[in-house]
Enzyme design. Structure first.
Site, PDB file in Angstrom:
ATOM      1  N   SER A 424      26.053  29.126  48.116  1.00 23.87           N
ATOM      2  CA  SER A 424      26.971  29.949  47.329  1.00 23.87           C
ATOM      3  C   SER A 424      26.377  31.306  46.973  1.00 23.87           C
ATOM      4  O   SER A 424      27.105  32.206  46.555  1.00 23.87           O
ATOM      5  CB  SER A 424      27.369  29.214  46.041  1.00 23.87           C
ATOM      6  OG  SER A 424      26.231  28.897  45.291  1.00 23.87           O
ATOM      7  N   HIS A 445      31.338  28.878  52.847  1.00 28.16           N
ATOM      8  CA  HIS A 445      31.247  28.652  51.405  1.00 28.16           C
ATOM      9  C   HIS A 445      32.539  28.052  50.870  1.00 28.16           C
ATOM     10  O   HIS A 445      33.561  28.729  50.738  1.00 28.16           O
ATOM     11  CB  HIS A 445      30.920  29.956  50.674  1.00 28.16           C
ATOM     12  CG  HIS A 445      30.809  29.790  49.193  1.00 28.16           C
ATOM     13  ND1 HIS A 445      31.199  30.753  48.300  1.00 28.16           N
ATOM     14  CD2 HIS A 445      30.359  28.742  48.444  1.00 28.16           C
ATOM     15  CE1 HIS A 445      30.999  30.315  47.068  1.00 28.16           C
ATOM     16  NE2 HIS A 445      30.498  29.107  47.132  1.00 28.16           N
ATOM     17  N   GLU A 457      35.237  30.867  52.042  1.00 25.34           N
ATOM     18  CA  GLU A 457      34.593  32.142  52.357  1.00 25.34           C
ATOM     19  C   GLU A 457      33.767  31.960  53.626  1.00 25.34           C
ATOM     20  O   GLU A 457      32.859  31.131  53.664  1.00 25.34           O
ATOM     21  CB  GLU A 457      33.660  32.576  51.223  1.00 25.34           C
ATOM     22  CG  GLU A 457      34.304  33.413  50.161  1.00 25.34           C
ATOM     23  CD  GLU A 457      33.284  33.943  49.160  1.00 25.34           C
ATOM     24  OE1 GLU A 457      33.357  35.126  48.819  1.00 25.34           O
ATOM     25  OE2 GLU A 457      32.428  33.175  48.703  1.00 25.34           O
ATOM     26  N   ASN A 495      31.764  35.139  44.098  1.00 26.92           N
ATOM     27  CA  ASN A 495      30.763  34.963  43.035  1.00 26.92           C
ATOM     28  C   ASN A 495      30.124  36.285  42.622  1.00 26.92           C
ATOM     29  O   ASN A 495      29.776  36.481  41.462  1.00 26.92           O
ATOM     30  CB  ASN A 495      29.697  33.962  43.471  1.00 26.92           C
ATOM     31  CG  ASN A 495      30.220  32.534  43.468  1.00 26.92           C
ATOM     32  OD1 ASN A 495      31.248  32.251  42.839  1.00 26.92           O
ATOM     33  ND2 ASN A 495      29.559  31.645  44.164  1.00 26.92           N
TER      34      ASN A 495
END
Length: 724
Positions: A424, A445, A457, A495
């Site tokens: 991540s 991800h 992702e 993120n």
């Protein structure tokens, strides 16, 4: 591309077959409505036409109104572009026409497609045909009589449920409810519809004008009670969304003043909603989601995706088991590898629990559950890896461990096998450092829980091949994910963009703002939970680790609060042990825990950033802005660094990855509605008061000073382009 058209063929039986043709789903474009008016006028004039059967070409009745028209109306503000059909076509020509119409429904009749069928005098459908009015998902209401006719055909309660929840039903259920008059095979549907139409002419079948019906509405007092309860529920479940109450307004007008008055009310409400911020946001999300798989130099260079039949998943923890679950549910064989039999058994039990949970919820049949579980095989070594098409590594975030695994994979997997990591935050280049197969290494991800969350992702490096990207996009779609291709950096797109979210919340708390007030403000805005309850759910260890990771990568703009470590020191770990900012007890909702306040005070004492030692005074609006403007600010850097292909990809990532409210259009779309200039000035003010955490990015400053929307395309440098 096939041209939208309406055809009419008159049979020797005197039935005119009017067919809608606009592949792939026969959407109701402006040209289709014009064609329907022409053909109905002709059918009514012709003496050799006794009755009409209305159908769609290619096994589909109609998927509804052409949403491209919505987009054009919202860009221009010109409501005249909306076709005037509710009264002119559906009431005057079809429902009140002097010759009966029977709808022959195959495949689907959704939105305006179903409304068209509702205006007919009978509906014959094929098995499993999908029927529904999903207009509220686009921020509007049914605009062609759906709010009036559906309750009169199936009853108020069920009609409200279908419209407010955008819930479709099958033709079989429609038959039981009275929406469909007969369910017949595709081979027979036109024949039965023709005979039914002639029976209406001859008086053997009822000539039903649904707008005139009232028997299924029930007594007025009962109807008003149902509407009252529906309004209360909508206020709870659809906050900030005006279309739900507006839909109930239109329904109520029809009940109190009659169907025709209801039609006029519906049309007026519909027009008012089309240009609302809610509809603009939802329509933007609709189109943006369909753009994510269009990747320059990947999807447009003639490559064909390779078939992925077997995938190895390394690590059977929460993420690995979720990924494996998603794969086997889509009939992809999975080899689940763990380091010992104890961990493997735990992983297999997690997967089985995921599958059984879907059965319990009625989302999966027992037969399909057994088939899915049969697609999985456990392994303690790499002996099965010689036949896999892709590997997804999902072990703990440990760089040496991941590097070792990828070094092994290069030796044991086929030379064209895709090597993916579910990290991540860690740089993909670092993970694949010890391999020579850089072109087939990619980030995959997933978001937790991986079998539920819809976003994937796809993280490409400078070396990742276009073929590998295309293959992973295809796998993402197979397992019902929305794939977004992003560049390689700490945190990738989602993120990284949202790392200031929790940090700004902690900054506010250390400036004296109440924890529970912050969570409430964020919930009122439309996110399901606030930043502190989110940390309770994800666990403090994860939050501490990720905040330190981002502090290392972006130390010029991070705020490290001591609060989380103080919470851990006091024996709290959120929902995991029932004690966090909230108290978690089985069978009850989380409750704010006042005993956490002394810990918060200790954090404030340690940071010592309250001006003059006193809490800052801020409005709810300022709290929202101080939390979300830094997120937008980082999103600007993500766009400038070409981590995403287009601004709308970041919108979809925020909606699907972080539960940003879809009716606000995503983080960048929302920012443009607020205005870059206001955001820039606010961040400048806060940075002077509270430090560089709020310092505006160069991208935001440029857009604000030049009056350019944040979502406007940018020229990408060659260095940035390589990341994509």
């Amino acid at each position: 591309m096939a041209k939208a058209r309406v055809t009419m063929e008159v049979g020797s039986d005197g039935v005119a077959l009017i067919t809608i043709s606009n592949p792939p789903v026969n959407s109701l474009a402006v040209a289709i409505f014009a064609g329907l008016k022409d053909k109905y006028d002709e059918a009514m004039r012709r003496n050799d036409v006794k009755a009409i059967v209305l159908t769609g070409e290619g096994g589909r009745f109609s998927g509804g109104f052409d949403i491209n028209v919505f987009e054009k109306v919202q860009k221009t503000g010109d409501l005249k572009m909306l076709p005037d059909v509710s009264v002119d076509l559906l009431v005057n020509r079809i429902e009140d026409g002097k010759k009966p119409t029977v709808a022959a429904i195959e495949g689907l009749a959704l939105g305006g497609g179903l409304e068209l069928a509702l205006s007919c005098h009978a509906r014959i459908a094929t098995p499993k045909a999908q029927l529904g009015l999903p207009e509220l998902t686009l921020g509007v209401i049914p605009g062609s009589g759906g709010t009036q006719r559906l309750p009169r055909l199936i009853g108020l309660q069920k009609a409200i449920e279908m419209m407010l929840l955008s819930k479709s039903i099958t033709s079989e259920e429609g038959y039981k409810l009275g929406l469909v008059d007969a369910v017949v095979s595709p081979v027979e549907v036109l024949k039965v519809a023709r005979l039914w139409a002639l029976d209406i002419v001859d008086g053997r079948k009822p000539w039903t004008r649904s707008l005139h019906k009232s028997d299924k509405l029930g007594p007025l007092s009962r109807a008003q009670h149902i509407l009252k309860l529906s309004r209360q529920e909508a206020r709870q479940t659809a906050r900030n969304m005006p279309q739900h109450q507006a839909c109930l307004d239109a329904i109520e007008t029809g009940i109190l003043r009659g169907g025709y008055e209801g039609i006029l009310k519906e049309a007026k409400v519909f027009e008012g909603l089309v240009l609302s911020d809610t509809s603009r946001g939802l329509v933007h999300v609709f189109f943006s989601q369909r753009m994510t798989s269009k990747v320059p130099d990947v999807s447009d260079i003639g490559l064909k995706p390779r078939r992925v039949k077997k995938v190895a998943v390394i690590g059977g923890g929460l993420m690995g088991s979720g990924i494996a679950t998603a794969l086997i549910l889509s009939n992809i064989q999975v080899v689940l590898k763990e380091i010992n039999s104890e961990f493997l058994l735990k992983g297999e039990k997690l997967i089985e629990g995921n599958i059984r949970g879907l059965v319990t919820k009625g989302k999966l049949t027992e037969e399909k559950a057994e088939k899915a579980l049969s697609m999985m095989k456990g392994a303690l070594d790499y002996s099965e890896f010689g036949e896999v098409d892709m590997v997804i590594e999902a072990v703990v975030e440990n760089v040496p461990l991941k590097q070792s695994i990828f070094s092994d994979l290069e030796k044991v997997c086929p030379p064209d096998c895709i090597l993916a990591t579910n990290t991540s935050t860690i740089d993909i280049n670092i993970i694949g450092q010890r391999t020579t197969s850089q072109d087939r290494i990619v980030g995959a991800h997933f978001f937790s829980p991986a079998h539920v969350m819809p976003l994937l992702e796809i993280v490409r490096t400078d070396e990742t091949s276009a073929q590998v990207i295309l293959d992973l996009i295809t796998v993402g779609k197979m397992i019902k994910k929305v794939p977004i291709v992003v560049g390689n950096c700490t945190g990738f797109a989602v993120n990284r963009t949202f790392f200031p979210y929790a940090q700004s919340a902690h900054l506010l708390v250390n400036l004296g703002v109440d924890v529970f007030r912050i969570d409430r403000v964020i919930r009122d805005f439309g996110l399901p939970i606030g930043p502190f309850q989110l940390q309770d759910l994800s666990g403090y260890g994860v939050a501490v680790a990720t905040s330190e990771e981002f502090a290392g990568a972006f130390n010029d703009r991070t705020f490290l609060s001591p609060l989380l470590k103080l919470m851990i020191k006091s024996g709290r770990n959120g929902k995991a042990n029932g004690k966090g900012y909230y108290v978690y007890e089985k069978g009850s909702k989380p409750k704010p825990d006042p005993s956490v306040l002394p810990i918060i005070e200790e954090s404030r004492r340690l940071t010592n950033i309250m001006p003059g030692g006193k809490p800052i005074l801020v409005s709810d609006e300022e709290i929202l802005e101080m939390i979300l403007f830094p997120v937008v600010n980082e999103g600007c850097r993500v766009m400038e660094d070409a981590i995403v292909i287009r601004a709308s990809d970041l919108d979809i990532a925020s909606v699907l990855g972080m539960s940003f409210p879809s009716y606000r259009g995503g983080i960048v779309f929302w920012a443009d509605t607020i205005g870059p200039s206001h955001m820039y000035k606010s961040l400048v003010k806060w940075s002077s008061l509270y430090g560089d955490f709020f310092k505006p990015s160069r991208f935001l400053e440029e857009r604000a000073t030049k009056g350019i929307p944040l979502s406007a395309p940018i020229l990408i440098s060659s260095a940035s382009r390589s990341r994509l």
